[in-house]
Each structure stands twice: as structure tokens, then as C-alpha cells.
Write a protein that holds these residues in place. Sequence first.
Motif, PDB file in Angstrom:
ATOM      1  N   ALA A  93      -4.585  64.587 111.574  1.00 54.44           N
ATOM      2  CA  ALA A  93      -3.089  64.246 111.064  1.00 54.44           C
ATOM      3  C   ALA A  93      -3.203  64.946 109.819  1.00 54.44           C
ATOM      4  O   ALA A  93      -2.187  65.753 109.432  1.00 54.44           O
ATOM      5  N   TYR A  94      -4.110  64.983 108.945  1.00 57.25           N
ATOM      6  CA  TYR A  94      -4.107  65.687 107.532  1.00 57.25           C
ATOM      7  C   TYR A  94      -4.328  67.137 107.893  1.00 57.25           C
ATOM      8  O   TYR A  94      -3.380  67.919 107.076  1.00 57.25           O
ATOM      9  N   ILE A  96      -2.851  68.741 110.413  1.00 56.43           N
ATOM     10  CA  ILE A  96      -1.567  69.356 110.720  1.00 56.43           C
ATOM     11  C   ILE A  96      -0.480  69.251 109.820  1.00 56.43           C
ATOM     12  O   ILE A  96       0.130  70.201 109.685  1.00 56.43           O
ATOM     13  N   VAL A  97      -0.492  68.009 109.031  1.00 57.36           N
ATOM     14  CA  VAL A  97       0.540  68.204 107.853  1.00 57.36           C
ATOM     15  C   VAL A  97       0.204  69.149 106.774  1.00 57.36           C
ATOM     16  O   VAL A  97       1.280  69.925 106.477  1.00 57.36           O
ATOM     17  N   GLY A  98      -0.970  69.097 106.547  1.00 58.09           N
ATOM     18  CA  GLY A  98      -1.387  70.162 105.280  1.00 58.09           C
ATOM     19  C   GLY A  98      -1.125  71.603 105.645  1.00 58.09           C
ATOM     20  O   GLY A  98      -0.672  72.530 105.041  1.00 58.09           O
ATOM     21  N   TRP A 100       1.213  72.845 107.555  1.00 56.63           N
ATOM     22  CA  TRP A 100       2.688  73.070 107.369  1.00 56.63           C
ATOM     23  C   TRP A 100       3.160  72.936 105.806  1.00 56.63           C
ATOM     24  O   TRP A 100       3.841  73.922 105.615  1.00 56.63           O
ATOM     25  N   PHE A 101       2.746  71.858 105.392  1.00 54.65           N
ATOM     26  CA  PHE A 101       3.288  71.784 104.071  1.00 54.65           C
ATOM     27  C   PHE A 101       2.581  72.492 102.915  1.00 54.65           C
ATOM     28  O   PHE A 101       3.487  73.113 102.010  1.00 54.65           O
ATOM     29  N   THR A 137      -5.549  75.789 113.252  1.00 52.78           N
ATOM     30  CA  THR A 137      -5.301  74.414 113.126  1.00 52.78           C
ATOM     31  C   THR A 137      -5.174  73.545 114.974  1.00 52.78           C
ATOM     32  O   THR A 137      -5.617  72.679 115.101  1.00 52.78           O
TER      33      THR A 137
END
Length: 485
Positions: A93-94, A96-98, A100-101, A137
Motif C-alpha cells: 500500500a505504501y 502504491i501511494v508513494g 503516485w504522490f 510498482t
Amino acid sequence: MQVSLIGLSVFAITLIVAYYSRGMLIIGLVASLAFGSTAMMTLTSLGGSSPLIYTLFAALLVMAVTARRRIWLDLGNVFGSIRPIWVLSALMAYAIVGAWFLPRFFAGQTSVFVQSRTRMSVVEASLAPVSANISQTGYFILGGLTAIALCALLLHTNRIDQIRRGFFLWCGLHTTMGLVDFLGKSSGAGDLLAPIRTANYAIITGAEEAGFTRIAGAYSEASAFGGVSLACLAFCYTYWRKTRSRLAQWLALTLLVLIVLSTSSTAYVGLAILSIPVAFSIARSLISGRIGSDEILIMTLLACGLAAALGIAVVNAGFFDPFIRLIEATIINKSTSSSGLERTYWNVKSLQAFVDTSGLGIGFGSSRASSWPIAVLSQLGLFGAIMMAILLGVIFRGLGRYSARVDLETDAVATSVKNCALASIVSGSLVSGTADPGIVFFVALAVISATRVRARSTGNATRPLLEQRGARRRQGSWDVAMQRS
């Protein structure tokens, strides 16, 4: 999207072989790792990314487990009994979020190295979202899902034999294609494996080092072949030491020869690192006076090799000059070469990116380094690196005290897979440019975690029972002998 018919053909043949090996998806997944430059397609929308055939086996394995009617019960067993899976899920999860963000939040605040579409090389640029954020990713998430799916299968049914056959098929294919590549280039026939190199990589298979032809096997370059050879050697050597398997013994010897002939600095340095625990093990056996026949064989071979080398040097003083030049080019002078300096600069800038983002990282796939730990630190940040270290610690620990609760074959396979994964981490720490530890890492995580759970749940397992029965038989024989006397 461009489809490769040769890649699909290799996939189909591997699938058929795995089917008749009575383990289509698990054996097929592991065996497909031998084809390190064979892709089924090229995704032009993702910057020319070309998934290797193992990705399709991994996707099929995940879909097969997901389609099971008892999927929710299986997932409940996995997450309820294997705590590292929670860490893996949080890391996924980290990531995926990282991915993109982080490259958007820190855009332009640091410089990174990315693959240029126009120049077909790695260039330095300001941090910004790139196609590798999606592709790399995706590979990492696929590996994590594969680990969860394997845990579900291994907890439900003992499939350790499929794991063993898959790894031996992988090692056998890798060794065979390494020999084919070496013999083809040595005989002047050229790159015989060129037709199966369908991946959109920079293919460097015709290069020479200090007059020696570089062995690439089914991979795109000698460095990748050397790294995978180390992993296969670790598996075969460990399994041979555990079971005295003749197949594992001959595969280990052949892989050792191929590593020496590969002219890969990654293989040479990695082999030196992996030799340290082997040397300590032999030294401990010598000190304790419990040296085994396999250790005697190893020392005999080393002594014979050293004696032969000294004899050749006495007869022909210049015989080893080409080998000395090879060692100088691949190890001693490697750090001062242009490629060595370039890769060092990649690592320095990756560490600088970690500092520039206050330890949060720049996002999965945002840059390229030349060492797996540095890539993890720069792309996943401190928080992601801690979670990755926890998962690596699970693999490094292996079965631990639970090895006494499983049968000898299960212990041998689990330990061999563990050492195979650790060897791949060693080679990745020398050259890998991505934070993805590779599919072998996730397979080892699943095998070790599921085996530990099965050992805990069985309580009194096979090995203690066999030892008790053996003790009773010995006691009975002793009683009969006393009565006769």
C-alpha cells in the motif's frame, strides 16, 4: 502493445513442461525465471516496458487462487496466522501511494536518474512522475500478491515437492542455457540464444572482457547471468549439503564453473561474499572434530586446484597472465572504470535524493541506483526501508527452531530456498537499480512463513517421531543383545 510470438511460444512450452511435472503454476512460475530476457509483449504505453514470461505465470497463480471458492477462508488463514503478511500488505500500500504522490509532491526538488526514451540510456533529470512509477510498482505488487497466493496454497496443502521440482527445473534450465551460450560463442557459432531475447532491454551479449567471451545465458548481459547463477548455486549447494543429492552436487559444480567463466564482477564479488559462511562452517567443523565427507570433498577439490595451479605456474610462468588481466579488469580496476564511476554517482545521487526528501523517499520507480539497499532507501524512504528490512529478517531467520519439527526434505527445501533468496539479495546489493527485491524473494517469504505455521500447528512433527521410533528400535536391539548375553 507489441506481442512476441517467440515469447508466447516459450511460455506455452514452459507451461506444458510444468503441467506434466504435476505442478503447473508453481513449477511453471519458478522454472520461467530461467528466461531472463524473454518477454511476451512490449507495452509502448509504459515507456516500452516488456514483462518477462514469469509475470504471466505469477498473474495466473494469483487469479487461480482468487477464483477458489474458499478464497475468503484461505485469506483468513493467511492473515490470521502469518504476521509478516500484514507488513507486506502495508508495504504494498505504501509503495502504491508513494509511487503516485511522492514524485509529484517533491517534483523538481532533487535530481534523479531515469531511462531516456530518445537516447536509450540513463540520464540525469529533475524528479518528476515517469512511466517506471507504474511498471516497477506493478512488478512489486505482483510479487507481493504472489507471496500471499503461495501462502494460501502452502497452508492448505503441503506442496513443498512442487517447490523443490520448480527450483531444480529452474537451475537445470539456467545451467543448460549458460553452457549453450558459452559453447556457441567459444566455437564461433555466435549467440545461439538470440532468438529468445525478446525483451526491450539493452542486449549486451557479444562483449568481451580481457580477451574472454562473456557468458550471458538467457539473460541480457553477463552481470544478470552471474547474479542469477549465484542464486541457483546457493540453492543447489545447500540442498546438496542437506540431502547429499547427486543432481544438486553436479549442478552446483557446473554453476561454479560457469560463474568463474562468466567474467562478471558481480558474480566474482558475490561468490567471495557467499564463500565466507561456507568457510566458517568448514572451520567450525574442523575445530569441533566433526568434519563430514562433503566438507572433505570441498577441501580436497580446493587443494587439488591449488596444486594444479602452482604446477602450471612453475611450468609456464605466463599461463595465468590472461586470468590476471581479467581479475584486474573485473574487480581491481572496476571501481575506477567509467561504468564503475557512473554507477557510484548513481548511488550518491540516490542517497542525496533521500536527504532532499527528508527521508520520505521519491517513490517507487522514480530513479535508478546501482545497489538494492540504496534503491530501497531512496525510493521507499525510511519507513518503507524498515518494513522491507522486517521482511528480509523473516527470510534470514528461516525456519529457526521449527526446523526440528518438519521432515528432512521440507527442511532442506526451505533452507535452500532461503539461501537462494539471500544470494539474490547479495547480487542485487551490488548492481540492482530498483527497490523490487525480485520474485525469488517473495517465493522464499511464502515458503518460510507457511512452513513455520504448518510446523507450529502440527505440534509433534515427523522428525521427532522418527527419532523416538529410532531410539525405541535401538533400545529394543540392546535389550535383545543383553538377553542373549
